[in-house]
Each structure stands twice: as C-alpha cells, then as structure tokens.
Design an enzyme around this catalytic site. Structure first.
Site, PDB file in Angstrom:
ATOM      1  N   THR A  22      -1.814   0.196  -5.083  1.00  0.00           N
ATOM      2  CA  THR A  22      -2.313   1.067  -6.134  1.00  0.00           C
ATOM      3  C   THR A  22      -1.368   2.243  -6.352  1.00  0.00           C
ATOM      4  O   THR A  22      -1.004   2.942  -5.408  1.00  0.00           O
ATOM      5  CB  THR A  22      -3.705   1.599  -5.750  1.00  0.00           C
ATOM      6  N   GLU A  66      -1.231  -1.496 -10.463  1.00  0.00           N
ATOM      7  CA  GLU A  66      -0.080  -1.779  -9.605  1.00  0.00           C
ATOM      8  C   GLU A  66       1.048  -2.359 -10.458  1.00  0.00           C
ATOM      9  O   GLU A  66       0.844  -2.729 -11.612  1.00  0.00           O
ATOM     10  CB  GLU A  66      -0.435  -2.814  -8.524  1.00  0.00           C
ATOM     11  N   TYR A  76       0.892  -1.170   0.000  1.00  0.00           N
ATOM     12  CA  TYR A  76       0.000   0.000   0.000  1.00  0.00           C
ATOM     13  C   TYR A  76       0.924   1.213   0.000  1.00  0.00           C
ATOM     14  O   TYR A  76       0.865   2.061   0.873  1.00  0.00           O
ATOM     15  CB  TYR A  76      -0.816  -0.097   1.289  1.00  0.00           C
ATOM     16  N   HIS A 121      -2.538   7.423  -2.901  1.00  0.00           N
ATOM     17  CA  HIS A 121      -3.643   6.466  -2.812  1.00  0.00           C
ATOM     18  C   HIS A 121      -4.103   6.325  -1.357  1.00  0.00           C
ATOM     19  O   HIS A 121      -5.298   6.406  -1.062  1.00  0.00           O
ATOM     20  CB  HIS A 121      -3.196   5.109  -3.363  1.00  0.00           C
ATOM     21  N   LYS A 125     -10.288  -9.439  -2.221  1.00  0.00           N
ATOM     22  CA  LYS A 125      -9.078  -9.447  -3.041  1.00  0.00           C
ATOM     23  C   LYS A 125      -8.697 -10.836  -3.539  1.00  0.00           C
ATOM     24  O   LYS A 125      -7.719 -10.960  -4.258  1.00  0.00           O
ATOM     25  CB  LYS A 125      -7.905  -8.905  -2.201  1.00  0.00           C
TER      26      LYS A 125
HETATM   27 MN    MN Z   1      -3.917  -3.681  -4.067  1.00  0.00          MN
END
Ligand code: MN
Length: 430
Positions: free
Chosen positions: A363, A205, A133, A138, A257
């Site tokens: 991201t 990503e 992350y 983001h 996810k």
């Molecule tokens: Mn992700």
C-alpha cells in the site's frame, strides 16, 4: 534506461489525440498491453492517444521493421516473450514504434483501433506474484492501529523489505467485477463464523513486471535490479480485513488476499518512466545501516515519482450521475523501499524470477492524511467514517461501490504520461 530521443517533449504524433497535453498516452509513453482481436485472441497493442496500435499488424505489413526474435515476440498473444528478451530489445522496440507514430512518418490509420471499442486482457501470463509492504507510513499506521502499545514498526521492517508470496491465479484486469468473498470471521465475543466479509478494503499499489529472468541460485544484484524490470502497472490489492485479522498470525495474509487483485491493462515501461526517477525518502538519522546487498549505489535514483489518485462512486452516485469522490492522492516516490531493493531481497536466496512475474509495492501511503492508500487507514479502522456525496458513509467498501485508481507522471521538462485506470465494482457475496 536513460532518457533518449523517444522522450523528447517536442515529439508529436500523426495520431492527433496523442498531442493534447492531457492524454495519458502521448507518443512519449508508448505502454504495452493485450487487446482482444476479431477472432477473440489476445494481441499486443501500444496505447497512443485514444487509439491502440496493432503491433502485430504493423509487423505483418512491414510498417514496423524489427529483428526476427523481436518481431516474433511482438506477434505473440501475451507480453511474456517480449518481456523475456531484455532491456536492449525493449529499447529497440520502443524506438521503432516511436518512429512509426511520429508526426513526420506517414499516417497508417489502418493499424489503429479505437481504445473505447477494445477489450483488454491481462498483459502477461503471471506465473508468480509477491506483495511487499514498502511504505513506512502505511506500516506505521497499521502498526499503530493493531499494536497501540508497542513500536509501530516491527524490528525487521527497517532492515529488509517485508513481503509475502501472493496468489497469481486471482489477478484480474481492470473492469472485472469483484465478488465480495466469504471467509472465517472471528467476532470479539464469540466463536468464529463463516460469512461474507464485512470489512472489504482496497489497497493502492503499483506492480512491477519482471522481464529478464535470473537463474535459480543466482541472486540479482542491487545494481542490476532495475534492468530486470520491464515496467509498472497500477495494482489494487483487494483485502478482507476481518478475515485478515483472524488468520494473519503467525504466517501472514492468506485468504484475506487471495480472492482478487486488479491491475491496469497498460504496462508503462521503465524506459517511459526514465524522466521521473527520483531519490525517494532519505532514511532517518537513527535508522540502522543497510546491509550491502540492499544498498543502492550513490546517486542511483531508483525511486519513481508517479502520482496516484483513488476515486470511489457508489451505485447511487453513478445512477444519479454524480462525479466519483476522490478518497486520496499519493506518490510512489514516498515508498521507503524501491523495486530494486525488493527484487534484490526477493532473489537474495537465489529464488528465480521469470518474465511475467509480478511484484506488488504494498500500500502506497504518504505522510499526510490525504495520502493514505486504503480504507483501513482513511477511516482509521472504521472510527472516522467518510461522508459520500449521496448522503451515506463508508468505513469499508459496500456492494455496488466502484473503486478506481488512476496515475500519472508530471515533471518540468518532460511530457506528462499516465497509466489509464484500474477499476472494479463490488458485487454482493451471493
Ligand atoms: Mn497489499
């Protein structure tokens, strides 16, 4: 991983389509992937112009002369063995393949296959997958949307690269259709229901493939981390935002996810990326000092300047022949945490990493609105819908939508290289 003769912008190949100046795959790139051979088995290939070099055939015919263990690893059905050999072997292979393909070498067309006619597989058997992350933009945007009253960044974010252990079994190669997942959704005004995801999203990503392993109990130091990374792929971390919203506290993402993540088939090696290293964004004046194990050496330039673009086309647009619409454009260099820092942190407990493990960046969003790396941010949680050329609007992804991420590196004094594409079409939940 320094710049050498294989990066020389003056190099040309006997494969004419590699010399156009616009291809993703000039001789300065030489990314590795796995294509399906006539018997249906995976085989290692290197992308060059509009072709794939059959590496095993080049070894068998002695067009490519390599040491025994390297020749053996490059004749395998996945890249894991080759990845595990380490940076010196990767460099030897790259140099030999560059020599084989350069304009001055004899043409060997029998070693080539048309890329358009080949089917690609996952480049490696992925044992473990972790997603981070690492983009401040983001994390800040998401924090603003979900916790409007507090500091958008949680207290740990500036001290360590936040991540979670993801699911390797549902990583698929570009071109694989993505079925909309079912899940437990919690309406604001009632009890949870089990239903198709309504807020399906993508995340732009990059993924780093680990090459050299570390033994359990032996952390990878920040100064050595780059040498453990074989190369990068584009990664789309498909995300079910409604499932995520209900499940993510207190232990983080789970089913939101685990239904699919898509990667591009060609692994662009860290060596190919050497001309595009950069310093990344500076830490801000009031940011806390980093602990030593996360502090890169001065001038280590562990960030990489890769530009990525996201395009969307609806089923209607594709039928009408309308060009895909660009949703965003960002750069990997905007990440606040580098892959070196992610790997140093991941292994700081002694957690072992193996060849073929994949680390996602999180991201990639930039400071500008046009550089937001997912639909959640672009439509600001659905409050600012996006107009498509077919007259419809998008807050999140609809069935039939095709999402494509492409990426390339460009810099004065270096040859442009690209990653190819990473795409998937959304199928109904059924
Ligand atoms: Mn992700």
């Amino acid at each position: 991983m320094s710049i050498d003769a294989t990066h020389d912008p003056g190099l040309r190949s006997w494969v004419d389509s590699a010399n156009t100046g616009e291809t993703d795959f000039p001789i300065q790139n030489l990314p590795f992937g796995i294509f399906v051979d006539a018997s249906g088995r995976g085989r290692i290939g290197v992308a060059i112009g509009e072709y794939v070099l059959d590496v095993a055939a080049a070894i068998e015919t002695e067009a490519l002369l390599l040491q025994g263990d390297l020749a053996c690893a490059l004749s395998a059905e996945s890249l894991n063995s080759f990845m595990s050999l380490g940076a010196a072997s990767w460099r030897d292979a790259r140099t030999a393949i560059s020599d084989l393909l350069r304009e001055e070498a004899p043409r060997q067309d029998r070693l080539l296959r048309r890329m358009a006619e080949t089917t690609m597989l996952l480049p490696a058997s992925i044992g473990d997958y972790t997603d981070f992350y690492a983009s401040r933009h983001h994390a800040t945007n998401v924090g603003r949307m979900f916790r409007p009253d507090g500091d958008p960044l949680l207290p740990n974010w500036l001290h360590l690269p936040v991540g979670y252990h993801g699911r390797a079994s549902s990583i698929v190669v570009s071109g694989t259709d993505i079925k909309r997942p079912h899940g437990q959704l919690k309406p604001d005004d009632g009890p949870p229901v089990y239903a198709p995801c309504r807020l399906l999203d993508y995340e732009l990503e990059f993924g780093a493939f680990i090459g050299s392993a570390n033994a359990m109990g032996s952390p990878v130091g920040i100064g050595q981390a780059m040498d453990h990374i074989f190369g990068l792929v584009i990664l789309n971390d498909w995300s079910a935002r409604d499932i995520q919203k209900w499940e993510y506290q207190p232990l983080g993402p789970f089913n939101a996810k685990n239904f699919a993540s898509t990667i591009s088939p060609w692994v662009v090696t860290m060596q190919a990326l050497a001309p595009y290293r950069s310093n990344g964004p500076a830490r801000q004046a009031d940011d806390p000092a980093l602990l030593d194990y996360l502090t890169p050496a001065t001038g280590s330039s562990d960030a990489i300047d890769v530009i990525a673009e996201v395009h969307l086309s609806s089923a209607v647009m594709r039928e009408a022949g309308t060009a895909a619409m660009r949703l965003s454009r960002g750069t990997l260099a905007d990440l606040s945490w580098s892959f070196s820092q992610m790997l140093a942190h991941h292994t700081s407990t002694g957690c072992p990493m193996n060849a073929g493990d994949l680390i996602g960046s999180g991201t990639v969003s930039g400071p500008e609105k046009t550089a937001r790396g997912c639909m959640l941010e672009l439509s600001w949680r659905g409050t600012e819908p996006i107009d498509l050329p077919d007259g419809t609007q998008r807050r999140f992804l609809q069935d039939g939508d095709e999402l494509t991420i492409s990426a390339f590196c460009e810099r004065d004094g270096a040859t442009r290289i690209g990653f190819g594409g990473c795409s998937g079409v959304i199928l109904p939940a059924g």
